[in-house]
Design a protein around this motif. Structure first.
Motif, PDB file in Angstrom:
ATOM      1  N   CYS A 245      -2.519  -3.199  11.520  1.00  0.00           N
ATOM      2  CA  CYS A 245      -2.850  -2.468  10.308  1.00  0.00           C
ATOM      3  C   CYS A 245      -3.798  -1.307  10.637  1.00  0.00           C
ATOM      4  O   CYS A 245      -4.606  -1.382  11.571  1.00  0.00           O
ATOM      5  CB  CYS A 245      -3.459  -3.418   9.277  1.00  0.00           C
ATOM      6  SG  CYS A 245      -3.481  -2.730   7.618  1.00  0.00           S
ATOM      7  N   ASP A 246      -3.682  -0.265   9.830  1.00  0.00           N
ATOM      8  CA  ASP A 246      -4.262   1.067  10.091  1.00  0.00           C
ATOM      9  C   ASP A 246      -5.459   1.167  11.038  1.00  0.00           C
ATOM     10  O   ASP A 246      -5.399   1.842  12.041  1.00  0.00           O
ATOM     11  CB  ASP A 246      -4.697   1.683   8.764  1.00  0.00           C
ATOM     12  CG  ASP A 246      -3.526   2.249   7.983  1.00  0.00           C
ATOM     13  OD1 ASP A 246      -2.379   1.890   8.274  1.00  0.00           O
ATOM     14  OD2 ASP A 246      -3.777   3.044   7.072  1.00  0.00           O
TER      15      ASP A 246
ATOM     16  N   CYS B  82       0.070  -7.374   6.930  1.00  0.00           N
ATOM     17  CA  CYS B  82       0.611  -6.686   8.111  1.00  0.00           C
ATOM     18  C   CYS B  82       0.586  -7.579   9.353  1.00  0.00           C
ATOM     19  O   CYS B  82       1.336  -7.356  10.288  1.00  0.00           O
ATOM     20  CB  CYS B  82      -0.190  -5.417   8.386  1.00  0.00           C
ATOM     21  SG  CYS B  82      -0.145  -4.265   7.010  1.00  0.00           S
TER      22      CYS B  82
ATOM     23  N   GLU C  87      -5.818  -3.259   5.135  1.00  0.00           N
ATOM     24  CA  GLU C  87      -6.040  -1.948   4.509  1.00  0.00           C
ATOM     25  C   GLU C  87      -6.295  -1.982   3.003  1.00  0.00           C
ATOM     26  O   GLU C  87      -7.243  -1.381   2.516  1.00  0.00           O
ATOM     27  CB  GLU C  87      -4.825  -1.064   4.817  1.00  0.00           C
ATOM     28  CG  GLU C  87      -4.926   0.356   4.336  1.00  0.00           C
ATOM     29  CD  GLU C  87      -6.051   1.131   5.017  1.00  0.00           C
ATOM     30  OE1 GLU C  87      -6.483   0.746   6.121  1.00  0.00           O
ATOM     31  OE2 GLU C  87      -6.513   2.115   4.415  1.00  0.00           O
TER      32      GLU C  87
ATOM     33  N   ALA D  73      -0.788   3.523  10.685  1.00  0.00           N
ATOM     34  CA  ALA D  73      -0.530   2.428  11.619  1.00  0.00           C
ATOM     35  C   ALA D  73       0.542   2.825  12.633  1.00  0.00           C
ATOM     36  O   ALA D  73       0.373   2.629  13.844  1.00  0.00           O
ATOM     37  CB  ALA D  73      -0.109   1.178  10.860  1.00  0.00           C
TER      38      ALA D  73
ATOM     39  N   THR E 224       3.550  -3.596   9.764  1.00  0.00           N
ATOM     40  CA  THR E 224       2.792  -2.475   9.217  1.00  0.00           C
ATOM     41  C   THR E 224       3.717  -1.551   8.423  1.00  0.00           C
ATOM     42  O   THR E 224       4.941  -1.649   8.503  1.00  0.00           O
ATOM     43  CB  THR E 224       2.122  -1.696  10.365  1.00  0.00           C
ATOM     44  OG1 THR E 224       3.099  -1.437  11.375  1.00  0.00           O
ATOM     45  CG2 THR E 224       0.999  -2.502  10.983  1.00  0.00           C
ATOM     46  N   CYS E 225       3.121  -0.639   7.675  1.00  0.00           N
ATOM     47  CA  CYS E 225       3.905   0.252   6.815  1.00  0.00           C
ATOM     48  C   CYS E 225       4.998   0.957   7.636  1.00  0.00           C
ATOM     49  O   CYS E 225       4.716   1.475   8.720  1.00  0.00           O
ATOM     50  CB  CYS E 225       2.996   1.276   6.154  1.00  0.00           C
ATOM     51  SG  CYS E 225       1.884   0.518   4.958  1.00  0.00           S
TER      52      CYS E 225
HETATM   53 FE1  FES Z   1      -1.315  -2.378   6.895  1.00  0.00          FE
HETATM   54 FE2  FES Z   1      -0.079  -0.132   5.745  1.00  0.00          FE
HETATM   55  S1  FES Z   1      -1.198  -1.771   4.781  1.00  0.00           S
HETATM   56  S2  FES Z   1      -0.323  -0.691   7.825  1.00  0.00           S
END
Ligand code: FES
Length: 572
Positions: A126-127, A58, A90, A205, A198-199
């Protein structure tokens, strides 16, 4: 504490040698060894909390982003100095990234305090990184601004758009049900996450990025720009400039993160159909400043805040569409009548002033609906209370099957993650589509440290029959990218002696979303007997050293944000 609005530059917070003059001379000398001129070293210092990691997909664009940030700081007249902190990639952390969120927050806080800086930029993505940074900066008397890394772009598979990790889960469920092959799942694996960032769904996130902006801790329109878009670099440069200006305004996180701005952030969380994890993180961030987030208040706000964003996992679109559609600015404008507009933001503008500038922009209504014609009339998240969750639990109703909302069911209990892994696909498991799947010992106090395991898989034999959703209850969390009728964050958790640990196979449980209730329908005398029997398990040996010991002795429950008891502030 340094005098407000007066940059201390590199000469503040001198290393203790018993001779301040010597300490300053030594510091300048060593700084000059890095090639800085005396003029550069006289500038106000903007620190940059920078979590690089070879493990973090990410954050893989962070070097380029850092260059842009520094460009902004330097152009404004400051001296940008990045300092590394741990990162929380994550899917590379065991048992789960949440266990290390507080460690990153401590790393961030202590390095902000220990090193000379007049303001600080928090570069996260990331999260857990953004909440960790906001928690760390919250209690520091240093002006701070958040810069998020931005979401990744979607991929494609046989003409279909793919985005981690809602589509990861969808295809995995199909693979488990036997409807796609080994070859297909391997091909999908190659295409789920294909760029930096990020996702790209409204997972944790993205939710935390929106919350940082709604709180006023990040620049306007900064949450959604994709990681690889030129706008992301422009936002980074502008954040560098804003961080320099923050030195003059002296606006610290304590002025920005207040009861009112936290309530604004909760409104946005509900309106975007955001991640359940954000309830924990926002509680922890606010808690560092003595502002409490009550689950009862979440319910009141939820009944009065519509879902207006049509993004996966609950809707159709992805973060790049959200950004193009108007982003957080458009959401805030729709919620305008319900927000506290006098909240101060990091630019020195009030939220209301900030919104006046963005009000005229066009909005793509396929992605961001209006307040009066919403996607859902009420908010995405609610909390439940009852004999099974005396201190509350959370349900993402916008991601759940409404047909399962008013139910009584029979418990099928898994006592741990290992037990779940061993038995969930057992053909002899006595389970039907009407059963309630219960997972114990996956809460914050457990050895598992509250992983995103609340999305219990549908038992293979039921999945093969076409069952897509069931009531699932646990003290674990759920990825913001997941969906289903999943009750999470049950508090107190089983490992702390909560009633969830007393549930046995065959017990009846009542879930009522309408009444906000979650009850274990077992006689109190029976529960007392079970409590006695399980007392030995609860006094199992605890870790003796290191961070694991600190975690075990200090972790708070989900309704307190899973912070450490010694890091929260007293209420203000
Ligand atoms: Fe990093 Fe989803 S793995 S935001």
């Amino acid at each position: 504490m340094k005098e407000k609005n007066k940059p201390g530059g590199l000469s503040q917070g001198l290393t203790h040698y018993g001779d301040a003059g010597f300490a300053g001379y030594l510091r300048r000398s060593f700084a000059k060894s890095m090639g800085y001129s005396a003029e550069a070293l006289d500038r106000p210092v903007v620190g940059i909390a920078y979590p690089p990691s070879g493990y973090s997909n990410c954050h893989r664009h962070f070097p380029e982003l850092l260059d842009a940030v520094k460009r902004g700081v330097t152009a404004a007249g400051g001296l940008p100095l990045e300092f590394p902190t741990i990162a929380l990639p994550e899917v590379f952390l065991a048992p789960t990234s949440l266990k290390y969120r507080n460690l990153m927050s401590m790393d961030t806080e202590e390095m902000i305090r220990a090193q000379p800086m007049d303001s600080v930029i928090l570069m996260g993505g990331c999260d857990k990184t953004v909440p960790a940074q906001l928690m760390g900066a919250a209690a520091c008397d240093v002006p701070a601004i958040q810069l998020v890394g931005g979401p990744m772009m979607t991929g494609t598979y046989r003409g279909e758009r793919l985005g981690a990790c809602t589509d990861c889960r969808r295809f995995w469920a199909m693979y488990r049900a036997g409807t796609i092959s080994d070859e297909e799942i391997n091909e999908i694996e190659d295409n789920l996450a294909t760029t930096a960032g990020t996702c790209p769904v409204m997972g944790t996130a993205s939710t935390m990025a929106c919350i940082a902006e709604a709180l006023g801790m990040a620049l306007p329109d900064s949450a959604g720009a994709p990681a690889v878009h030129a706008d992301r670099l422009r936002i980074a440069e502008a954040t560098g400039l804003a961080a320099y200006r923050l030195i003059q305004s002296g606006i610290t996180p304590a002025r920005v993160i207040t009861e009112k701005s936290v309530e604004n952030a909760l409104r946005v969380l509900l309106a975007i159909g955001g991640s359940t994890n954000a309830v924990i993180h926002l509680t922890a961030i606010a808690g560092r400043l003595g502002v409490s987030v009550k689950l009862e208040r979440l319910n009141e706000l939820s009944d009065d805040t519509p879902v207006i964003v049509n993004l996966k996992p609950t809707g159709e679109h992805y973060m790049q569409d959200f950004f193009a559609a108007g982003g957080v600015g458009a959401v805030l404008n729709e919620l305008k009548g319900k927000l506290h507009l006098d909240c101060i933001t990091v630019t020195g503008e009030s939220l209301g002033e900030r919104m006046t500038r963005s009000a005229a922009k066009p909005v793509d209504r396929r992605v961001i609906a209006t307040h009066d014609n919403p996607i859902e009339a009420v908010g995405g998240l609610i909390s439940l209370f009852g004999s099974l969750a005396p201190r509350g639990a959370v349900l993402k109703r916008s991601a759940a099957d409404t047909r399962l909302f008013e139910r009584e069911g029979t418990a099928v209990v898994f006592s741990s993650l290992d037990d779940l892994a061993h038995r969930i696909d057992d053909p002899d498991l006595p389970v039907s589509a009407d059963s309630f799947l219960i997972l114990q010992n996956a809460g914050p106090t457990s050895e598992a440290a509250m992983p995103e395991a609340g999305y219990l898989p549908i038992p293979r034999k039921l999945a093969a029959q076409g069952v897509k959703d069931m009531v699932r209850i646990s003290d674990a969390r759920m990825s913001g990218t997941a969906y289903g009728t999943i009750v999470l964050h049950v508090a107190p958790d089983a490992a702390a002696g909560g009633p969830l640990g007393l549930v046995r196979n065959g017990d009846r449980i009542r879930l009522s979303v309408r009444d906000r209730c979650l009850d274990l329908l077992v006689d109190e005398t029976v529960l007392n007997q079970r409590r006695k029997e399980s007392a030995d398990e609860l006094s199992a040996p605890r870790p003796q050293r290191g961070y694991a010991r600190l975690y075990q002795t200090s972790i708070l429950q989900a309704d307190e944000g899973c912070d450490f008891d010694f890091l929260t502030a007293t209420e203000r």
